[in-house]
Design a protein around this motif. Structure first.
Motif, PDB file in Angstrom:
ATOM      1  N   GLY A 277      48.119  25.945  46.022  1.00 16.12           N
ATOM      2  CA  GLY A 277      48.913  25.782  44.659  1.00 16.12           C
ATOM      3  C   GLY A 277      49.082  24.665  44.457  1.00 16.12           C
ATOM      4  N   ILE A 278      48.924  23.997  43.081  1.00 15.39           N
ATOM      5  CA  ILE A 278      49.129  22.839  42.431  1.00 15.39           C
ATOM      6  C   ILE A 278      50.189  22.797  41.682  1.00 15.39           C
ATOM      7  N   ILE A 279      51.174  21.916  41.908  1.00 11.05           N
ATOM      8  CA  ILE A 279      52.352  22.004  41.213  1.00 11.05           C
ATOM      9  C   ILE A 279      52.260  20.509  40.410  1.00 11.05           C
ATOM     10  N   GLY A 280      52.091  20.827  39.005  1.00  7.96           N
ATOM     11  CA  GLY A 280      51.856  19.529  38.437  1.00  7.96           C
ATOM     12  C   GLY A 280      50.179  19.201  37.915  1.00  7.96           C
ATOM     13  N   CYS A 281      49.965  19.549  36.639  1.00  5.00           N
ATOM     14  CA  CYS A 281      48.684  19.582  36.191  1.00  5.00           C
ATOM     15  C   CYS A 281      48.292  18.284  35.309  1.00  5.00           C
ATOM     16  N   GLY A 282      49.072  17.257  35.628  1.00  5.49           N
ATOM     17  CA  GLY A 282      48.647  16.083  34.982  1.00  5.49           C
ATOM     18  C   GLY A 282      47.513  15.237  35.484  1.00  5.49           C
ATOM     19  N   SER A 283      47.551  13.857  35.239  1.00 10.04           N
ATOM     20  CA  SER A 283      46.145  13.114  35.282  1.00 10.04           C
ATOM     21  C   SER A 283      45.985  13.095  36.957  1.00 10.04           C
ATOM     22  N   ILE A 284      46.916  12.962  38.022  1.00  8.51           N
ATOM     23  CA  ILE A 284      46.525  12.595  39.301  1.00  8.51           C
ATOM     24  C   ILE A 284      46.011  13.943  39.681  1.00  8.51           C
TER      25      ILE A 284
ATOM     26  N   ALA B  64      46.637  28.912  42.492  1.00  7.66           N
ATOM     27  CA  ALA B  64      47.700  29.141  41.436  1.00  7.66           C
ATOM     28  C   ALA B  64      47.816  27.517  41.016  1.00  7.66           C
ATOM     29  N   VAL B  65      48.425  27.232  39.893  1.00  7.74           N
ATOM     30  CA  VAL B  65      48.631  26.183  39.344  1.00  7.74           C
ATOM     31  C   VAL B  65      50.026  26.171  38.471  1.00  7.74           C
ATOM     32  N   CYS B  66      50.808  25.140  38.370  1.00  8.29           N
ATOM     33  CA  CYS B  66      51.822  25.031  37.764  1.00  8.29           C
ATOM     34  C   CYS B  66      52.141  23.901  36.969  1.00  8.29           C
ATOM     35  N   ASP B  67      52.474  23.947  35.545  1.00  7.45           N
ATOM     36  CA  ASP B  67      53.068  22.875  34.875  1.00  7.45           C
ATOM     37  C   ASP B  67      54.090  23.353  33.920  1.00  7.45           C
ATOM     38  N   ILE B  68      55.004  22.408  33.603  1.00  2.00           N
ATOM     39  CA  ILE B  68      56.150  22.737  32.410  1.00  2.00           C
ATOM     40  C   ILE B  68      55.487  22.955  31.263  1.00  2.00           C
ATOM     41  N   ASN B  69      54.289  22.316  30.994  1.00  2.00           N
ATOM     42  CA  ASN B  69      53.512  22.411  29.551  1.00  2.00           C
ATOM     43  C   ASN B  69      52.717  23.721  29.908  1.00  2.00           C
ATOM     44  N   GLU B  70      53.033  24.533  29.207  1.00  2.00           N
ATOM     45  CA  GLU B  70      52.227  25.831  29.454  1.00  2.00           C
ATOM     46  C   GLU B  70      50.713  25.877  29.045  1.00  2.00           C
ATOM     47  N   ASP B  71      50.404  24.894  27.900  1.00  2.00           N
ATOM     48  CA  ASP B  71      49.066  24.940  27.601  1.00  2.00           C
ATOM     49  C   ASP B  71      48.295  24.285  28.406  1.00  2.00           C
ATOM     50  N   ARG B  72      48.980  23.395  29.012  1.00  2.00           N
ATOM     51  CA  ARG B  72      48.278  22.602  30.283  1.00  2.00           C
ATOM     52  C   ARG B  72      47.911  23.544  31.586  1.00  2.00           C
ATOM     53  N   ALA B  73      49.012  24.211  31.872  1.00  4.99           N
ATOM     54  CA  ALA B  73      49.008  24.894  33.231  1.00  4.99           C
ATOM     55  C   ALA B  73      47.857  26.155  32.998  1.00  4.99           C
ATOM     56  N   ASN B  74      47.795  26.738  31.752  1.00  6.53           N
ATOM     57  CA  ASN B  74      46.914  27.899  31.244  1.00  6.53           C
ATOM     58  C   ASN B  74      45.307  27.266  31.274  1.00  6.53           C
ATOM     59  N   LEU B  75      45.111  26.020  30.935  1.00  9.25           N
ATOM     60  CA  LEU B  75      43.784  25.279  30.752  1.00  9.25           C
ATOM     61  C   LEU B  75      43.533  25.167  32.057  1.00  9.25           C
ATOM     62  N   THR B  76      44.217  24.540  32.907  1.00 12.82           N
ATOM     63  CA  THR B  76      43.861  24.286  34.337  1.00 12.82           C
ATOM     64  C   THR B  76      43.472  25.602  35.177  1.00 12.82           C
ATOM     65  N   ALA B  77      44.438  26.459  35.024  1.00 11.77           N
ATOM     66  CA  ALA B  77      44.196  27.816  35.449  1.00 11.77           C
ATOM     67  C   ALA B  77      42.774  28.539  35.176  1.00 11.77           C
TER      68      ALA B  77
ATOM     69  N   TYR C   7      40.023  26.546  37.020  1.00 10.15           N
ATOM     70  CA  TYR C   7      39.847  26.906  38.518  1.00 10.15           C
ATOM     71  C   TYR C   7      39.768  28.261  38.735  1.00 10.15           C
ATOM     72  N   ASN C   8      40.042  29.211  37.861  1.00  7.96           N
ATOM     73  CA  ASN C   8      40.204  30.616  37.990  1.00  7.96           C
ATOM     74  C   ASN C   8      41.353  31.007  38.889  1.00  7.96           C
ATOM     75  N   ALA C   9      42.468  30.317  38.535  1.00  2.76           N
ATOM     76  CA  ALA C   9      43.798  30.356  39.207  1.00  2.76           C
ATOM     77  C   ALA C   9      44.707  31.233  38.289  1.00  2.76           C
ATOM     78  N   LYS C  10      45.939  31.540  38.950  1.00  2.00           N
ATOM     79  CA  LYS C  10      46.976  32.084  38.366  1.00  2.00           C
ATOM     80  C   LYS C  10      47.872  30.630  37.658  1.00  2.00           C
ATOM     81  N   ALA C  11      48.264  31.012  36.393  1.00  2.00           N
ATOM     82  CA  ALA C  11      49.225  29.676  35.948  1.00  2.00           C
ATOM     83  C   ALA C  11      50.742  30.166  35.953  1.00  2.00           C
ATOM     84  N   PHE C  12      51.473  29.211  36.092  1.00  5.95           N
ATOM     85  CA  PHE C  12      52.983  29.264  36.359  1.00  5.95           C
ATOM     86  C   PHE C  12      53.428  28.088  35.355  1.00  5.95           C
TER      87      PHE C  12
END
Length: 340
Positions: free
Chosen positions: A7-14, A33-46, A49-54
């Motif tokens: 699981g990745i918590i935070g989907c920013g540049s790093i 699974a990936v998580c970001d408080i920015n929902e669009d960023r979380a969904n795009l990343t998910a 990488y074919n992952a669940k978004a939170f």
């Protein structure tokens, strides 16, 4: 052998440039699974990488299938999120600086011990080939007794790197706790401990904001440090350099080592005999193109989980490097030399 679920918590540049591609590139890991408080960023990343978004990291941690997480959030969230993840039974790879205080760092280490889980801090400079070679040469007595060093890490600032540009959390004390000294200086604090094989015992520093208008964290820091055997050196961290500087020079009785100080040779050994040895070991990883493609951090972390070994940069190691940064802040505030 089972694949580690990540699981990745935070989907920013790093995450985007380091953690996500390196996790995806490790044959023993799968991002689920990936998580970001920015929902669009979380969904795009998910989607990528074919992952669940939170958008709530606690929901991600509630997934039983997850074995390990990367904590890639603003500095002030590193400790609370890492502790929650460890208490949820996950191994944790946390970005640097690991915490904002000694108490937080100690609580992270205790949580890892209590839950029998791995805690690693993302100090990637240890794994740069020139740095590994320099450590080997010093350990073997190649340049004799080390007397002094100077090391720097500077660039134009995180606005050119962060997903949020000039509005980034990097510039906000509430989120970042510390500026260039925590972003870049802690890397060099960790690096010099690693290369020299010694602990820093004293630090004196100037830590200030001189270049970034409106920032309430430091953008320039210059420290003088002393190690247990008496090696003295300077450490500079800056968000005001027009060109990136990641160089280190180490002065010994038999010669000088120049690391990442030449466009072609990543390590140059200059001996008192007149002999010069140029090493082409590959460029250091940087925000610019052309550096080493992998930081090796994820690979080292995976190795520690699979082999049940101490992580290459354990919580205890991250804490020792954090203490130098905290000492620099105290020195700047009190205008005294701080003993660590």
């Amino acid at each position: 052998m089972k694949t580690l679920k990540i699981g990745i918590i935070g989907c920013g540049s790093i995450s985007k440039h380091r953690h996500l591609p390196e996790w995806a590139g490790n044959k023993f890991a799968e991002i689920v699974a990936v998580c970001d408080i920015n929902e669009d960023r979380a969904n795009l990343t998910a989607q990528q990488y074919n992952a669940k978004a939170f958008t709530d990291y606690r929901e991600l941690l509630a997934l039983e299938e997850i074995d390990a997480v990367s904590v890639c959030t603003p500095n002030a969230l590193h400790a609370p999120m890492s502790i929650d993840a460890l208490n949820a039974g996950k191994h944790v790879l946390c970005e640097k600086p690991m915490a904002t205080s000694k108490e937080e760092a100690e609580a992270m280490i205790q949580a890892a011990e209590k839950n029998n889980r791995k805690l690693m801090i993302g100090h990637n400079q240890r794994f740069v080939p020139s740095h590994e070679k320099a450590r080997e040469l010093i350990k073997n007595g190649d340049i004799g007794k080390v007397f002094s060093f100077r090391t720097a890490f500077g660039h134009g600032g995180p606005e050119g790197w962060s997903a949020d540009g000039r509005d980034s959390w990097f510039f906000k004390k509430e989120d970042a706790f510390i500026g260039a000294m925590g972003d870049l200086g802690v890397h060099k604090a960790d690096l010099m401990r690693y290369i020299l094989g010694e602990e820093v015992t004293e630090v004196a520093a100037f830590v200030d904001t001189v270049a970034k208008e409106g920032a309430d964290v430091d953008d320039n820091a210059v420290c003088v440090v002393k190690t247990e055997s008496g090696i003295m050196g300077t450490l500079a961290a800056s968000w005001s350099y027009s060109r990136e500087d990641n160089a280190t020079v180490i002065y010994g009785e038999k010669g000088v080592l120049r690391l990442e100080d030449h466009p072609q040779f990543s390590l140059i050994a200059q001996y008192t005999t007149g002999e010069v040895v140029n090493y082409e070991l590959g460029k250091i990883q940087s925000n610019d193109e052309g550096g080493q493609t992998s930081s090796k951090v994820i690979d080292k972390f995976v190795d520690s989980i699979i082999g049940n070994t101490v992580p290459a940069v354990s919580g205890e190691e991250g804490y020792k490097s954090l203490k130098i940064v905290l000492g620099a802040l105290e020195s700047n505030e009190t205008k005294t030399i701080v003993k660590l």
